[in-house]
Design a protein around this motif. Structure first.
Motif, PDB file in Angstrom:
ATOM      1  N   SER A  23      35.497 -37.636  29.758  1.00 27.31           N
ATOM      2  CA  SER A  23      35.959 -36.252  29.847  1.00 27.31           C
ATOM      3  C   SER A  23      37.225 -36.024  29.024  1.00 27.31           C
ATOM      4  N   VAL A  24      38.097 -37.042  28.997  1.00 28.59           N
ATOM      5  CA  VAL A  24      39.324 -36.926  28.204  1.00 28.59           C
ATOM      6  C   VAL A  24      38.989 -36.876  26.722  1.00 28.59           C
ATOM      7  N   TYR A  25      38.072 -37.736  26.286  1.00 26.37           N
ATOM      8  CA  TYR A  25      37.672 -37.757  24.883  1.00 26.37           C
ATOM      9  C   TYR A  25      36.982 -36.447  24.502  1.00 26.37           C
ATOM     10  N   TRP A  26      36.160 -35.925  25.396  1.00 23.31           N
ATOM     11  CA  TRP A  26      35.461 -34.681  25.112  1.00 23.31           C
ATOM     12  C   TRP A  26      36.443 -33.530  24.934  1.00 23.31           C
ATOM     13  N   ALA A  27      37.480 -33.493  25.759  1.00 25.89           N
ATOM     14  CA  ALA A  27      38.497 -32.449  25.615  1.00 25.89           C
ATOM     15  C   ALA A  27      39.210 -32.571  24.268  1.00 25.89           C
ATOM     16  N   GLU A  28      39.472 -33.809  23.839  1.00 23.21           N
ATOM     17  CA  GLU A  28      40.108 -34.008  22.537  1.00 23.21           C
ATOM     18  C   GLU A  28      39.191 -33.595  21.397  1.00 23.21           C
ATOM     19  N   ILE A  29      37.898 -33.885  21.521  1.00 22.63           N
ATOM     20  CA  ILE A  29      36.941 -33.489  20.478  1.00 22.63           C
ATOM     21  C   ILE A  29      36.911 -31.966  20.348  1.00 22.63           C
ATOM     22  N   MET A  30      36.877 -31.259  21.464  1.00 26.95           N
ATOM     23  CA  MET A  30      36.858 -29.799  21.426  1.00 26.95           C
ATOM     24  C   MET A  30      38.142 -29.248  20.789  1.00 26.95           C
ATOM     25  N   ARG A  31      39.235 -29.857  21.127  1.00 28.80           N
ATOM     26  CA  ARG A  31      40.510 -29.397  20.554  1.00 28.80           C
ATOM     27  C   ARG A  31      40.549 -29.614  19.046  1.00 28.80           C
ATOM     28  N   GLU A  32      40.053 -30.767  18.610  1.00 32.35           N
ATOM     29  CA  GLU A  32      40.036 -31.054  17.181  1.00 32.35           C
ATOM     30  C   GLU A  32      39.041 -30.155  16.439  1.00 32.35           C
ATOM     31  N   MET A  33      37.921 -29.838  17.080  1.00 37.48           N
ATOM     32  CA  MET A  33      36.955 -28.945  16.444  1.00 37.48           C
ATOM     33  C   MET A  33      37.549 -27.561  16.228  1.00 37.48           C
ATOM     34  N   VAL A  34      38.314 -27.103  17.190  1.00 35.45           N
ATOM     35  CA  VAL A  34      38.983 -25.809  17.033  1.00 35.45           C
ATOM     36  C   VAL A  34      40.011 -25.884  15.913  1.00 35.45           C
ATOM     37  N   SER A  35      40.772 -26.975  15.881  1.00 34.96           N
ATOM     38  CA  SER A  35      41.806 -27.124  14.859  1.00 34.96           C
ATOM     39  C   SER A  35      41.216 -27.200  13.455  1.00 34.96           C
ATOM     40  N   ILE A  36      40.166 -28.020  13.296  1.00 39.67           N
ATOM     41  CA  ILE A  36      39.579 -28.207  11.970  1.00 39.67           C
ATOM     42  C   ILE A  36      38.720 -27.010  11.572  1.00 39.67           C
ATOM     43  N   GLY A  37      37.901 -26.526  12.510  1.00 39.56           N
ATOM     44  CA  GLY A  37      36.967 -25.455  12.188  1.00 39.56           C
ATOM     45  C   GLY A  37      37.617 -24.090  12.110  1.00 39.56           C
ATOM     46  N   LEU A  38      38.113 -23.597  13.242  1.00 37.01           N
ATOM     47  CA  LEU A  38      38.710 -22.263  13.273  1.00 37.01           C
ATOM     48  C   LEU A  38      39.980 -22.201  12.426  1.00 37.01           C
ATOM     49  N   PRO A 142      30.381 -29.691   7.824  1.00 38.53           N
ATOM     50  CA  PRO A 142      29.100 -29.094   7.411  1.00 38.53           C
ATOM     51  C   PRO A 142      28.962 -27.620   7.788  1.00 38.53           C
ATOM     52  N   MET A 143      29.490 -27.225   8.949  1.00 36.07           N
ATOM     53  CA  MET A 143      29.429 -25.812   9.321  1.00 36.07           C
ATOM     54  C   MET A 143      30.271 -24.960   8.385  1.00 36.07           C
ATOM     55  N   LEU A 144      31.447 -25.451   8.035  1.00 34.09           N
ATOM     56  CA  LEU A 144      32.278 -24.734   7.074  1.00 34.09           C
ATOM     57  C   LEU A 144      31.599 -24.675   5.704  1.00 34.09           C
ATOM     58  N   ASN A 145      30.847 -25.717   5.370  1.00 29.21           N
ATOM     59  CA  ASN A 145      30.127 -25.730   4.102  1.00 29.21           C
ATOM     60  C   ASN A 145      29.054 -24.644   4.083  1.00 29.21           C
ATOM     61  N   ILE A 146      28.311 -24.491   5.178  1.00 31.08           N
ATOM     62  CA  ILE A 146      27.294 -23.440   5.250  1.00 31.08           C
ATOM     63  C   ILE A 146      27.935 -22.058   5.126  1.00 31.08           C
ATOM     64  N   LEU A 147      29.054 -21.876   5.820  1.00 27.64           N
ATOM     65  CA  LEU A 147      29.776 -20.602   5.706  1.00 27.64           C
ATOM     66  C   LEU A 147      30.239 -20.380   4.272  1.00 27.64           C
ATOM     67  N   SER A 148      30.729 -21.428   3.633  1.00 22.09           N
ATOM     68  CA  SER A 148      31.209 -21.319   2.257  1.00 22.09           C
ATOM     69  C   SER A 148      30.077 -20.934   1.303  1.00 22.09           C
ATOM     70  N   ILE A 149      28.892 -21.506   1.510  1.00 24.27           N
ATOM     71  CA  ILE A 149      27.747 -21.155   0.660  1.00 24.27           C
ATOM     72  C   ILE A 149      27.407 -19.676   0.804  1.00 24.27           C
ATOM     73  N   CYS A 150      27.325 -19.208   2.042  1.00 20.15           N
ATOM     74  CA  CYS A 150      26.986 -17.798   2.273  1.00 20.15           C
ATOM     75  C   CYS A 150      28.022 -16.860   1.658  1.00 20.15           C
ATOM     76  N   LEU A 151      29.293 -17.178   1.843  1.00 17.02           N
ATOM     77  CA  LEU A 151      30.347 -16.325   1.294  1.00 17.02           C
ATOM     78  C   LEU A 151      30.412 -16.421  -0.229  1.00 17.02           C
ATOM     79  N   GLY A 152      30.118 -17.617  -0.778  1.00 15.89           N
ATOM     80  CA  GLY A 152      30.102 -17.763  -2.232  1.00 15.89           C
ATOM     81  C   GLY A 152      29.020 -16.906  -2.869  1.00 15.89           C
ATOM     82  N   LEU A 153      27.829 -16.907  -2.275  1.00 13.56           N
ATOM     83  CA  LEU A 153      26.748 -16.073  -2.794  1.00 13.56           C
ATOM     84  C   LEU A 153      27.065 -14.591  -2.608  1.00 13.56           C
ATOM     85  N   ALA A 154      27.711 -14.262  -1.494  1.00 20.99           N
ATOM     86  CA  ALA A 154      28.127 -12.876  -1.276  1.00 20.99           C
ATOM     87  C   ALA A 154      29.186 -12.455  -2.295  1.00 20.99           C
ATOM     88  N   GLY A 155      30.102 -13.370  -2.609  1.00 21.92           N
ATOM     89  CA  GLY A 155      31.107 -13.075  -3.624  1.00 21.92           C
ATOM     90  C   GLY A 155      30.479 -12.820  -4.984  1.00 21.92           C
TER      91      GLY A 155
END
Length: 243
Positions: A23-38, A142-155
């Motif tokens: 549970s401690v590791y899972w909380a850290e993973i969620m925190r890091e995902m928010v930091s790296i992703g958002l 990888p999620m940021l990469n998918i977002l980047s592809i969509c925004l790149g094509l939109a650009g």
């Protein structure tokens, strides 16, 4: 060099040992995902839009022959964005933003003896500090990469509509023409690998920091530099193997 590689592999092995309390590791993973992703959404969005627009403008500039169909601009921009611009340039930017943060954070904990305190309490310090960052990296990049592809094509579409060099309808037709799924697969493999490289290499540099504040800064710099070098090397290898 071989000594550093051995220490790197050993650190990874320690990082992926069975956690003491999931549970401690899972909380850290969620925190890091928010930091790296958002935390990286803004810079990735801006870069992707402009790169997509510039790619279309440069392709349109070179379409001087009337024998070349205008739709080719969409195809070239699509493949360039999916295969190279979005995964690689985004990873290089993330190496500077995320990698330096990881190296300096763990390096500061090392020089202030917080890591030693964790080990004295019986906590697997590499697992607690590094594995959540690696899991977050290989998930969010990888999620940021998918977002980047969509925004790149939109650009690119926005650039066509604003400049008038290529009709937006021709650009969209080019996006649809001759798409190969292997290009998207290669892009996702690249982003997955780049996420692992950024988090693991920078964590390694921070974990073995010794000295004071100056050395923490040096570790962060070395982490970014080595991450960028390994990203470009992995980009070459993956492109050669998959394409």
């Amino acid at each position: 060099m071989f000594t550093s590689l051995g220490r790197y592999i050993l650190l990874l092995r320690l990082s992926f040992r069975k956690p003491e309390k999931f549970s401690v590791y899972w909380a850290e993973i969620m925190r890091e995902m928010v930091s790296i992703g958002l935390g990286s959404l803004g810079i990735i969005s801006v870069i992707s839009l402009f790169i997509g627009a510039v790619a279309v403008i440069q392709v349109a500039f070179q379409l001087t022959s009337p024998l070349v169909p205008a739709t080719i601009a969409g195809s070239i921009s699509r493949d360039s964005t999916i295969l190279e611009f979005s995964p690689t340039i985004s990873a290089l930017v993330l190496a500077g933003r995320v990698g330096s943060s990881i190296a300096s954070q763990i390096g500061t904990m090392r020089v202030t003896e917080q890591i030693d305190a964790l080990e004295i309490m019986g906590v697997n310090a590499p697992g607690y500090l590094i594995s959540p960052k690696i899991f977050a990296g290989i998930t969010m990049v990888p999620m940021l990469n998918i977002l980047s592809i969509c925004l790149g094509l939109a650009g690119g579409y926005i650039a066509c509509a604003a400049s008038g060099d290529i009709a937006p309808a021709d650009y969209v037709l080019g996006l649809r023409d001759g798409f190969l799924p292997i290009t998207l697969q290669a892009s996702l493999v690249k982003s997955f690998t780049f996420g692992f490289i950024i988090t693991s290499v920078c964590a390694y540099q921070g974990f073995y920091t010794s000295g004071g504040a100056l050395e923490v800064g040096q570790s962060a710099t070395q982490g970014v530099v080595w991450s960028c070098i390994m990203i470009l090397f992995a980009d070459l290898i993956i492109s050669r193997v998959m394409l």
